[in-house]
Design a protein around this motif. Sequence first.
Motif, PDB file in Angstrom:
ATOM      1  N   TYR A   1       0.875  -1.177   0.000  1.00  0.00           N
ATOM      2  CA  TYR A   1       0.000   0.000   0.000  1.00  0.00           C
ATOM      3  C   TYR A   1       0.910   1.224   0.000  1.00  0.00           C
ATOM      4  CZ  TYR A   1      -3.598  -3.338   1.325  1.00  0.00           C
ATOM      5  OH  TYR A   1      -4.457  -4.415   1.354  1.00  0.00           O
ATOM      6  N   ASP A   2       0.855   1.971  -1.078  1.00  0.00           N
ATOM      7  CA  ASP A   2       1.748   3.137  -1.246  1.00  0.00           C
ATOM      8  C   ASP A   2       3.208   2.740  -1.057  1.00  0.00           C
ATOM      9  OD1 ASP A   2      -0.479   4.716  -1.683  1.00  0.00           O
ATOM     10  OD2 ASP A   2      -0.626   5.361   0.419  1.00  0.00           O
TER      11      ASP A   2
ATOM     12  N   ARG B   1      -7.902  -2.472  14.081  1.00  0.00           N
ATOM     13  CA  ARG B   1      -8.911  -2.824  13.080  1.00  0.00           C
ATOM     14  C   ARG B   1      -9.476  -1.568  12.403  1.00  0.00           C
ATOM     15  NH1 ARG B   1     -14.159  -2.837  12.315  1.00  0.00           N
ATOM     16  NH2 ARG B   1     -14.567  -1.911  14.362  1.00  0.00           N
ATOM     17  N   LYS B   2      -9.795  -0.567  13.207  1.00  0.00           N
ATOM     18  CA  LYS B   2     -10.354   0.672  12.668  1.00  0.00           C
ATOM     19  C   LYS B   2      -9.323   1.407  11.808  1.00  0.00           C
ATOM     20  CE  LYS B   2     -13.585   1.213  16.504  1.00  0.00           C
ATOM     21  NZ  LYS B   2     -13.919   1.994  17.731  1.00  0.00           N
ATOM     22  N   TYR B   3      -8.051   1.308  12.190  1.00  0.00           N
ATOM     23  CA  TYR B   3      -6.997   1.946  11.410  1.00  0.00           C
ATOM     24  C   TYR B   3      -6.902   1.321  10.015  1.00  0.00           C
ATOM     25  CZ  TYR B   3      -2.239   3.343  10.056  1.00  0.00           C
ATOM     26  OH  TYR B   3      -1.149   3.843   9.390  1.00  0.00           O
ATOM     27  N   LEU B   4      -6.981  -0.017   9.949  1.00  0.00           N
ATOM     28  CA  LEU B   4      -6.869  -0.708   8.663  1.00  0.00           C
ATOM     29  C   LEU B   4      -8.140  -0.579   7.832  1.00  0.00           C
ATOM     30  CD1 LEU B   4      -5.037  -3.977   9.789  1.00  0.00           C
ATOM     31  CD2 LEU B   4      -4.046  -1.953   8.694  1.00  0.00           C
TER      32      LEU B   4
ATOM     33  N   TYR C   1      -6.055   1.516   3.009  1.00  0.00           N
ATOM     34  CA  TYR C   1      -6.105   0.059   3.135  1.00  0.00           C
ATOM     35  C   TYR C   1      -7.501  -0.502   2.823  1.00  0.00           C
ATOM     36  CZ  TYR C   1      -2.171   1.887   5.736  1.00  0.00           C
ATOM     37  OH  TYR C   1      -1.063   2.601   6.090  1.00  0.00           O
ATOM     38  N   ASN C   2      -8.532   0.116   3.417  1.00  0.00           N
ATOM     39  CA  ASN C   2      -9.917  -0.312   3.164  1.00  0.00           C
ATOM     40  C   ASN C   2     -10.109  -1.809   3.399  1.00  0.00           C
ATOM     41  OD1 ASN C   2     -10.742   2.334   2.286  1.00  0.00           O
ATOM     42  ND2 ASN C   2      -9.707   1.909   0.345  1.00  0.00           N
TER      43      ASN C   2
END
Length: 317
Positions: free
Chosen positions: A229-230, A288-291, A296-297
């Motif tokens: 990712y990036d 979990r909320k960060y990902l 990332y989604n």
Amino acid sequence: MKRNLLIGCLFLLLTAPLFGQAKKPTIMVVPADAWCNANGYMAGFTTQGVTTNVPDYKAALQTDMDLLNVITKIGELMVERQFPLKDLAATIRSIEQSAAEDEMTMSSTSGASLSESPLDRLLDRAKADIMVEVLWKVNTVGPKNSVTYTLRGLDAYTNKQIAAAQGTGAPSFSAEIPVLLEEAVLSNMDNFTSQLQAYFDDLQTNGREVAVDVRVFDNGSGLTLEDEYDGTELQEVIDNWMAENTVSHRYSLSDATENRMKFEQVRIPLYKPNGMPMDTRSFVEALRKYLKNEPYNLTCKTMTRGLGRAILVIGEK
């Protein structure tokens, strides 16, 4: 000048007790496994075809009056030293009230039911920081009785022993076990509670130790922890998040492959920014909320294994 100095001294005298009052760990007093086994209070718990014997606290409390009296006496000594207690009997009642709801809970994907040992369920409901195990034996010599006892303080998250006291009380004509136990443990109780407080103080400074696993659902999507990712692999993204959110960046990545990461000795804050207690699930929920967010989604599922271990499964709920 003297007036200002006097006001400053009075302020320090009035506020010093507030700053000096350290937060106390929450404690639950339980009979030791050895006592439950010796007195026939063990029950079989089967999960995934494997049967494990666990203490049957409910049967012990309902049957053995001495146990209830001993737990009450130890609790009384703890309260006198200003340690907040979680009551074992009340917690068991709470578990029974929610048992029906748990039995109806199933995975939305596979239909699997919850897998949880009785001890895991007890610890999860109690949310105690420390479990104090008590074990005792009555010695009788002629008309006199004495009690040989052992107290063990265990970190409820890691099961590590963090405090201990043991000994034998002086012989007495009393036949009441709680009285004999109180006479026996009083001389060591202050030292025992000091060990508990010292450990809890260390947790506040260095964080609570837990374990975190990261896994990937095998659902045919081809998702792995090596996806980029990036320009940064997902594995490195998670590792960086752990470094930024653990206390003093303290954790150990003991295993890492394209499908799993295993973090041990993870030091999480004792409290959330809002002052509420932080547990392993809350910590992993933040990941979990960060990902879940850009770029990332990712859809993830958080599962717990007792108080001290949580699993983040990436790929679906």
